[in-house]
Design a protein around this motif. Structure first.
Motif, PDB file in Angstrom:
ATOM      1  N   TYR A  22     -17.485  11.875 -14.786  1.00 22.57           N
ATOM      2  CA  TYR A  22     -16.403  11.065 -14.250  1.00 22.57           C
ATOM      3  C   TYR A  22     -15.968  10.014 -15.256  1.00 22.57           C
ATOM      4  N   TYR A  23     -14.791   9.501 -15.053  1.00 20.12           N
ATOM      5  CA  TYR A  23     -14.261   8.454 -15.917  1.00 20.12           C
ATOM      6  C   TYR A  23     -14.326   7.110 -15.197  1.00 20.12           C
ATOM      7  N   ASN A  24     -14.387   6.057 -15.990  1.00 19.52           N
ATOM      8  CA  ASN A  24     -14.233   4.721 -15.416  1.00 19.52           C
ATOM      9  C   ASN A  24     -12.786   4.545 -14.941  1.00 19.52           C
ATOM     10  N   VAL A  25     -12.623   3.855 -13.837  1.00 16.37           N
ATOM     11  CA  VAL A  25     -11.283   3.599 -13.300  1.00 16.37           C
ATOM     12  C   VAL A  25     -11.110   2.098 -13.137  1.00 16.37           C
ATOM     13  N   SER A  26      -9.994   1.587 -13.659  1.00 15.94           N
ATOM     14  CA  SER A  26      -9.738   0.147 -13.576  1.00 15.94           C
ATOM     15  C   SER A  26      -8.480  -0.134 -12.764  1.00 15.94           C
ATOM     16  N   TYR A  27      -8.518  -1.205 -12.004  1.00 17.55           N
ATOM     17  CA  TYR A  27      -7.363  -1.693 -11.256  1.00 17.55           C
ATOM     18  C   TYR A  27      -7.159  -3.151 -11.647  1.00 17.55           C
ATOM     19  N   SER A  28      -6.016  -3.479 -12.193  1.00 17.72           N
ATOM     20  CA  SER A  28      -5.752  -4.870 -12.549  1.00 17.72           C
ATOM     21  C   SER A  28      -4.249  -5.074 -12.729  1.00 17.72           C
ATOM     22  N   PRO A  29      -3.755  -6.284 -12.499  1.00 18.86           N
ATOM     23  CA  PRO A  29      -4.547  -7.303 -11.804  1.00 18.86           C
ATOM     24  C   PRO A  29      -4.275  -7.230 -10.306  1.00 18.86           C
ATOM     25  N   PHE A  30      -5.126  -7.805  -9.512  1.00 23.64           N
ATOM     26  CA  PHE A  30      -4.828  -8.002  -8.096  1.00 23.64           C
ATOM     27  C   PHE A  30      -5.231  -9.425  -7.739  1.00 23.64           C
ATOM     28  N   ASN A  31      -4.540  -9.941  -6.728  1.00 21.38           N
ATOM     29  CA  ASN A  31      -4.707 -11.359  -6.389  1.00 21.38           C
ATOM     30  C   ASN A  31      -5.438 -11.539  -5.070  1.00 21.38           C
ATOM     31  N   VAL A  32      -6.320 -12.484  -5.022  1.00 20.17           N
ATOM     32  CA  VAL A  32      -7.012 -12.871  -3.794  1.00 20.17           C
ATOM     33  C   VAL A  32      -6.521 -14.264  -3.427  1.00 20.17           C
ATOM     34  N   LEU A  33      -5.899 -14.378  -2.263  1.00 23.67           N
ATOM     35  CA  LEU A  33      -5.336 -15.646  -1.832  1.00 23.67           C
ATOM     36  C   LEU A  33      -6.316 -16.403  -0.954  1.00 23.67           C
ATOM     37  N   ALA A  34      -6.177 -17.685  -0.958  1.00 21.87           N
ATOM     38  CA  ALA A  34      -7.004 -18.512  -0.082  1.00 21.87           C
ATOM     39  C   ALA A  34      -6.642 -18.219   1.369  1.00 21.87           C
ATOM     40  N   TYR A  35      -7.659 -18.039   2.197  1.00 28.13           N
ATOM     41  CA  TYR A  35      -7.424 -17.713   3.606  1.00 28.13           C
ATOM     42  C   TYR A  35      -7.286 -18.991   4.422  1.00 28.13           C
ATOM     43  N   SER A  36      -6.230 -19.042   5.233  1.00 31.22           N
ATOM     44  CA  SER A  36      -6.080 -20.164   6.159  1.00 31.22           C
ATOM     45  C   SER A  36      -5.126 -19.747   7.264  1.00 31.22           C
ATOM     46  N   ALA A  37      -5.256 -20.412   8.398  1.00 31.00           N
ATOM     47  CA  ALA A  37      -4.384 -20.095   9.528  1.00 31.00           C
ATOM     48  C   ALA A  37      -2.928 -20.302   9.173  1.00 31.00           C
ATOM     49  N   ALA A  38      -2.664 -21.281   8.297  1.00 32.71           N
ATOM     50  CA  ALA A  38      -1.284 -21.612   7.950  1.00 32.71           C
ATOM     51  C   ALA A  38      -0.588 -20.497   7.182  1.00 32.71           C
ATOM     52  N   THR A  39      -1.364 -19.573   6.596  1.00 30.32           N
ATOM     53  CA  THR A  39      -0.753 -18.487   5.830  1.00 30.32           C
ATOM     54  C   THR A  39      -0.413 -17.280   6.696  1.00 30.32           C
ATOM     55  N   ILE A  40      -0.834 -17.287   7.952  1.00 26.48           N
ATOM     56  CA  ILE A  40      -0.560 -16.164   8.849  1.00 26.48           C
ATOM     57  C   ILE A  40       0.819 -16.340   9.463  1.00 26.48           C
ATOM     58  N   PRO A  41       1.756 -15.404   9.231  1.00 27.60           N
ATOM     59  CA  PRO A  41       3.122 -15.581   9.741  1.00 27.60           C
ATOM     60  C   PRO A  41       3.195 -15.525  11.261  1.00 27.60           C
ATOM     61  N   ALA A  42       4.146 -16.246  11.804  1.00 30.08           N
ATOM     62  CA  ALA A  42       4.373 -16.225  13.250  1.00 30.08           C
ATOM     63  C   ALA A  42       5.017 -14.900  13.644  1.00 30.08           C
ATOM     64  N   PRO A  43       4.770 -14.419  14.848  1.00 30.81           N
ATOM     65  CA  PRO A  43       5.393 -13.174  15.314  1.00 30.81           C
ATOM     66  C   PRO A  43       6.918 -13.292  15.358  1.00 30.81           C
ATOM     67  N   LYS A  44       7.578 -12.142  15.171  1.00 26.01           N
ATOM     68  CA  LYS A  44       9.036 -12.063  15.263  1.00 26.01           C
ATOM     69  C   LYS A  44       9.428 -10.948  16.227  1.00 26.01           C
ATOM     70  N   LEU A  45      10.610 -11.093  16.820  1.00 31.26           N
ATOM     71  CA  LEU A  45      11.137 -10.007  17.656  1.00 31.26           C
ATOM     72  C   LEU A  45      11.420  -8.795  16.779  1.00 31.26           C
ATOM     73  N   SER A  46      10.971  -7.621  17.217  1.00 29.39           N
ATOM     74  CA  SER A  46      11.287  -6.403  16.478  1.00 29.39           C
ATOM     75  C   SER A  46      12.282  -5.532  17.240  1.00 29.39           C
ATOM     76  N   ARG A  47      12.267  -5.604  18.589  1.00 26.43           N
ATOM     77  CA  ARG A  47      13.215  -4.803  19.375  1.00 26.43           C
ATOM     78  C   ARG A  47      13.277  -5.308  20.804  1.00 26.43           C
ATOM     79  N   VAL A  48      14.474  -5.268  21.389  1.00 22.70           N
ATOM     80  CA  VAL A  48      14.671  -5.517  22.817  1.00 22.70           C
ATOM     81  C   VAL A  48      15.467  -4.335  23.345  1.00 22.70           C
ATOM     82  N   ILE A  49      14.872  -3.563  24.257  1.00 19.99           N
ATOM     83  CA  ILE A  49      15.475  -2.303  24.689  1.00 19.99           C
ATOM     84  C   ILE A  49      15.465  -2.200  26.209  1.00 19.99           C
ATOM     85  N   PHE A  50      16.513  -1.607  26.776  1.00 19.93           N
ATOM     86  CA  PHE A  50      16.567  -1.331  28.210  1.00 19.93           C
ATOM     87  C   PHE A  50      15.509  -0.303  28.587  1.00 19.93           C
TER      88      PHE A  50
END
Length: 247
Positions: A22-50
């Motif tokens: 097998y060969y070595n496999v590399s993935y770069s770059p990728f970012n790890v963000l600081a986790y906090s409640a403030a980074t979680i987006p608020a829900p949005k309407l996706s559809r209103v249907i009869f």
């Protein structure tokens, strides 16, 4: 717990007896963000249907919500978090964390596909279950105001007329034509009702025309019958039809 944030490169290095295959496999770059409640987006309407019955709307959000604090199965006034002037008095229930049943309770509702449906600001947040620390729930973002057009039902119920009439009529009496078991009006007054009476006998064609005219003529409000948009039973004088036959 140790948390890592920043930009990283990941390299997978095979090991073991077959590592050379097998060969070595590399993935770069990728970012790890600081986790906090403030980074979680608020829900949005996706559809209103009869709904297919036309008696309610189904309001769907793009992510799980906190159900605006109401919880499932509890009925509440839709106007607490939504705006839809053409549906006064509507009642809502959360079916799950992403879907609300918006039920019309008044026959005066005039909602149609294409109407604007609005979610008021600061009413819902993401579900607290996404957080590992429940104390962080207070930091979740509130929604912003949002408007969306109402979509038509996928399989709307069609009007189904049902008419009850006697098989024979006494020429000197009266008879009743009862369409009140008809369905498909979505709980509203019919927009229009048009009657047409035909005869299988040429000699009764004048009577059929007279009956068509009588049925399509709105009755006065003082009578027990109603207007041309109501499917109430109508009592007809057989004598007037018999007379018409011989004009």
């Amino acid at each position: 717990n140790t948390s890592l944030t920043g930009s990283f490169a990941l390299t997978l290095v095979p090991s073991g007896a077959s590592a050379s295959e097998y060969y070595n496999v590399s993935y770069s770059p990728f970012n790890v963000l600081a986790y906090s409640a403030a980074t979680i987006p608020a829900p949005k309407l996706s559809r209103v249907i009869f709904g297919d019955s036309g008696l309610r709307l189904f309001v769907t959000f793009d992510t799980s919500t906190n159900e605006a604090g109401f919880g499932e199965s509890n009925a509440w006034g839709c106007s607490l978090i939504f705006t839809l002037p053409s549906a006064p008095g509507a009642m809502c229930t959360w079916l799950n964390t992403t879907t609300v049943s918006f039920r019309f309770v008044s026959s005066t509702a005039t909602v149609v596909a294409g109407d604007t449906f609005t979610l008021l600001a600061n009413k819902v947040r993401a579900t607290c279950a996404v957080l590992t620390n429940p104390d962080d729930c207070v930091f979740l973002q509130n929604n912003t105001a949002q408007s969306i057009a109402i979509t038509a039902a996928l399989n709307p119920v069609a009007p189904s007329p049902v008419i009850t009439v006697p098989s024979t009529v006494n020429p000197c009496g009266a008879f009743m034509i009862d369409p009140s078991q008809s369905s498909g009006s979505a709980g509203r007054t019919w927009t229009t009702i048009a009657w047409n009476v035909t005869s299988t006998s040429g000699s009764a064609s004048v009577a059929a025309t007279t009956l068509t005219t009588l049925l399509n003529t709105p009755q006065s409000s003082s009578s027990s019958s109603s207007s041309s948009t109501s499917l109430s039973a109508r009592t007809i004088s057989a004598g007037s039809l018999v007379s018409a036959t011989y004009l």
